[in-house]
Enzyme design. Structure first.
Site, mmCIF file in Angstrom:
data_model
loop_
_atom_site.group_PDB
_atom_site.id
_atom_site.type_symbol
_atom_site.label_atom_id
_atom_site.label_comp_id
_atom_site.label_asym_id
_atom_site.label_seq_id
_atom_site.Cartn_x
_atom_site.Cartn_y
_atom_site.Cartn_z
ATOM 1 N N GLU A 188 0.840 -1.288 -0.096
ATOM 2 C CA GLU A 188 -0.002 -0.067 0.134
ATOM 3 C C GLU A 188 0.863 1.090 0.035
ATOM 4 O OE1 GLU A 188 -3.017 -1.192 3.344
ATOM 5 O OE2 GLU A 188 -3.115 0.747 3.250
ATOM 6 N N CYS A 244 3.274 8.498 1.031
ATOM 7 C CA CYS A 244 3.579 7.529 2.348
ATOM 8 C C CYS A 244 4.126 6.071 1.667
ATOM 9 C CB CYS A 244 2.565 7.721 3.216
ATOM 10 S SG CYS A 244 2.792 6.627 4.427
ATOM 11 N N CYS A 260 5.142 -6.869 8.677
ATOM 12 C CA CYS A 260 6.044 -6.078 9.593
ATOM 13 C C CYS A 260 6.083 -7.173 10.658
ATOM 14 C CB CYS A 260 5.542 -4.892 10.025
ATOM 15 S SG CYS A 260 6.540 -4.068 11.354
ATOM 16 N N CYS A 298 3.396 -4.238 16.985
ATOM 17 C CA CYS A 298 2.823 -3.137 17.622
ATOM 18 C C CYS A 298 1.174 -3.344 18.042
ATOM 19 C CB CYS A 298 2.906 -1.663 17.205
ATOM 20 S SG CYS A 298 4.677 -1.277 16.982
ATOM 21 N N CYS A 317 -1.514 -1.910 15.498
ATOM 22 C CA CYS A 317 -1.103 -1.737 14.122
ATOM 23 C C CYS A 317 -1.660 -2.951 13.087
ATOM 24 C CB CYS A 317 0.341 -1.519 13.951
ATOM 25 S SG CYS A 317 0.711 -1.290 12.185
ATOM 26 N N CYS A 356 -3.472 2.204 8.571
ATOM 27 C CA CYS A 356 -2.314 1.631 7.578
ATOM 28 C C CYS A 356 -2.567 0.111 7.691
ATOM 29 C CB CYS A 356 -1.137 2.007 8.580
ATOM 30 S SG CYS A 356 0.221 2.539 7.819
HETATM 31 N N1 SAH Z 1 7.500 1.038 11.527
HETATM 32 C C1 SAH Z 1 7.472 2.251 11.612
HETATM 33 C C2 SAH Z 1 6.673 3.082 10.533
HETATM 34 C C3 SAH Z 1 5.174 2.549 10.097
HETATM 35 S S1 SAH Z 1 3.819 3.195 11.107
HETATM 36 C C4 SAH Z 1 6.968 2.931 12.827
HETATM 37 O O1 SAH Z 1 6.558 2.285 13.737
HETATM 38 O O2 SAH Z 1 7.278 4.093 12.961
HETATM 39 C C5 SAH Z 1 3.724 4.667 11.110
HETATM 40 C C6 SAH Z 1 3.163 5.147 12.351
HETATM 41 O O3 SAH Z 1 1.688 5.183 12.290
HETATM 42 C C7 SAH Z 1 3.708 4.712 13.584
HETATM 43 O O4 SAH Z 1 3.822 5.731 14.342
HETATM 44 C C8 SAH Z 1 2.869 3.781 13.771
HETATM 45 O O5 SAH Z 1 2.752 3.511 15.437
HETATM 46 C C9 SAH Z 1 1.412 4.585 13.804
HETATM 47 N N2 SAH Z 1 0.245 3.683 13.722
HETATM 48 C C10 SAH Z 1 0.087 2.376 13.092
HETATM 49 N N3 SAH Z 1 -1.033 1.864 13.438
HETATM 50 C C11 SAH Z 1 -1.698 2.841 14.012
HETATM 51 C C12 SAH Z 1 -3.148 3.105 14.304
HETATM 52 N N4 SAH Z 1 -4.185 1.929 14.081
HETATM 53 N N5 SAH Z 1 -3.574 4.162 14.673
HETATM 54 C C13 SAH Z 1 -2.629 5.219 14.895
HETATM 55 N N6 SAH Z 1 -1.287 5.206 14.373
HETATM 56 C C14 SAH Z 1 -1.000 4.108 14.104
#
Ligand code: SAH
Length: 365
Positions: free
Chosen positions: A104, A117, A124, A128, A131, A345
């Site tokens: 994406e 982006c 991944c 987290c 996510c 995302c």
């Molecule tokens: N792996 C990297 C980049 C990808 S995610 C990182 O962790 O920074 C990009 C951003 O979106 C990160 O800050 C991540 O924590 C956040 N993110 C992911 N899923 C999310 C969600 N459901 N709601 C809000 N932020 C989210």
């Protein structure tokens, strides 16, 4: 280095020509007895004129183009799906890679220019808890050409120049360090799209050794740290990576990055109701941001069905932001681009894959 940049899957064994830097391409052409200007011509076709295949390279002989087709993989992502927001024109793209995987990317229009982006991995492995991109684990790293071509394909599809690139899509960019670095150099190379390093942001969940390595590259890009919690105990509950690196180590790495590059770090902080949105959390954030003079992006958490987090009310996010501002820390509430086409995302890709599974499609993607 270039030798390692081989294509995956059915194309394995072929050199991925769009992942070669200009110098590597010159070496490759020299090894084939070609003149150096051949490499310059080809690099220009690939990275400036954004040719989609060898056939379009009209100043190369037909024989040479045929040879190239046999010898090299030419990365050109195929568009699977485009969703456009009726609210703000944001577009989400789902692209197919040559091995059938999909990634994406998002295109956003701002007053100061167009921002893309991009994803850095298929899936991944960071885990987290909020996510969607990590729910099925890591499939594979993206090559430099697959990262570049997200920007190239979007430039061609929109017909507009991309001025900013954020590596904030699916994947942990610093978990794909070597490919990321080649990508960054080629994206900002004057022989390619020549995007200013200052207009590129790489976001990490906090891989300390790679943050330090990146600092030593002394690039002028912005490093964004996904912090999301201000104590180790709380951070470990929502981000497994926090079991490996504590907040003290992270802050030291941020300070090192700032010291080496002169670039201020951005903290990303996604607010989830009742999880990390109290006054105490805000004060903790002030204490961490203050010595580094960080900028903070406040992101209302994007609820993902499988994850069970809900977003903090906007009024409370504003109160949180006020506490930061009163303490002279800049906090921006991230505008939610493309809310109507959305899903968080990684959700577009997940939805696409589950549809494929339902209809008995290719399991691998
Ligand atoms: N792996 C990297 C980049 C990808 S995610 C990182 O962790 O920074 C990009 C951003 O979106 C990160 O800050 C991540 O924590 C956040 N993110 C992911 N899923 C999310 C969600 N459901 N709601 C809000 N932020 C989210």
């Amino acid at each position: 280095m270039a030798e390692e940049r081989r294509a995956e899957g059915e194309n394995s064994g072929k050199t991925d020509i769009k992942s070669l830097t200009l110098q590597e391409l010159k070496d490759e052409m020299a090894a084939r007895g070609e003149k150096a200007f051949r490499a310059v011509q080809m690099y220009e076709w690939m990275h400036r004129k954004l040719a989609r295949n060898f056939d379009g390279m009209s100043n190369l002989s037909k024989g040479f183009r045929e040879e190239c087709k046999n010898r090299y993989l030419y990365t050109a992502l195929q568009t699977v799906r485009v969703q456009e927001s009726e609210l703000d024109g944001t577009r989400k793209f789902l692209f197919a890679l040559s091995d059938g995987n999909v990634v994406e990317s998002v295109w956003m229009k701002y007053k100061h220019g167009n921002s893309v982006c991009i994803s850095s991995q298929v899936g991944c492995r960071m885990g987290c808890r909020f996510c969607a991109s990590t729910l099925d684990g890591l499939e594979r790293n993206l090559t430099p050409s697959e990262m570049l071509d997200q920007v190239y394909a979007i430039t061609l599809l929109t017909g507009e120049r991309v001025s900013n690139v954020v590596v904030m899509g699916t994947g942990e960019p610093l978990d794909n360090y070597d490919n990321l670095l080649v990508f960054l150099k080629m994206l900002t190379d004057e022989n390619g799209l020549h995007i200013s390093q200052r207009n590129v942001t790489v976001s990490t969940c906090g891989l300390v050794p790679e943050m330090r390595r990146l600092a030593e590259e002394k690039l002028q890009i912005t490093l964004a740290l996904s912090l999301h919690a201000v104590t180790d105990e709380k951070r470990r509950r929502i981000m497994p990576i926090a079991n490996r690196y504590g907040i003290r180590e992270l802050m030291d790495a941020c300070e090192y990055y700032f010291g080496q590059t002169g670039r201020r770090i951005t903290f990303e902080y996604s607010l989830a109701a009742g999880v990390n949105d109290s006054e105490e959390d805000a004060m903790g954030l002030v204490r961490l941001a203050w010595p580094l003079r960080c900028h903070i992006n406040l992101i209302p958490v994007n609820p993902v069905k499988e994850c069970g987090f809900s977003r903090t009310q906007l009024s409370q996010i504003k109160a949180f932001q006020n506490i930061l501002e009163k303490n002279e820390i800049n906090g921006t509430i991230r505008r939610e681009m493309g809310r109507d086409i959305d899903g968080a995302c990684g959700q577009l890709r997940r939805r696409h894959m589950s549809v494929l599974r339902d209809i008995g499609g290719n399991e691998a993607c």
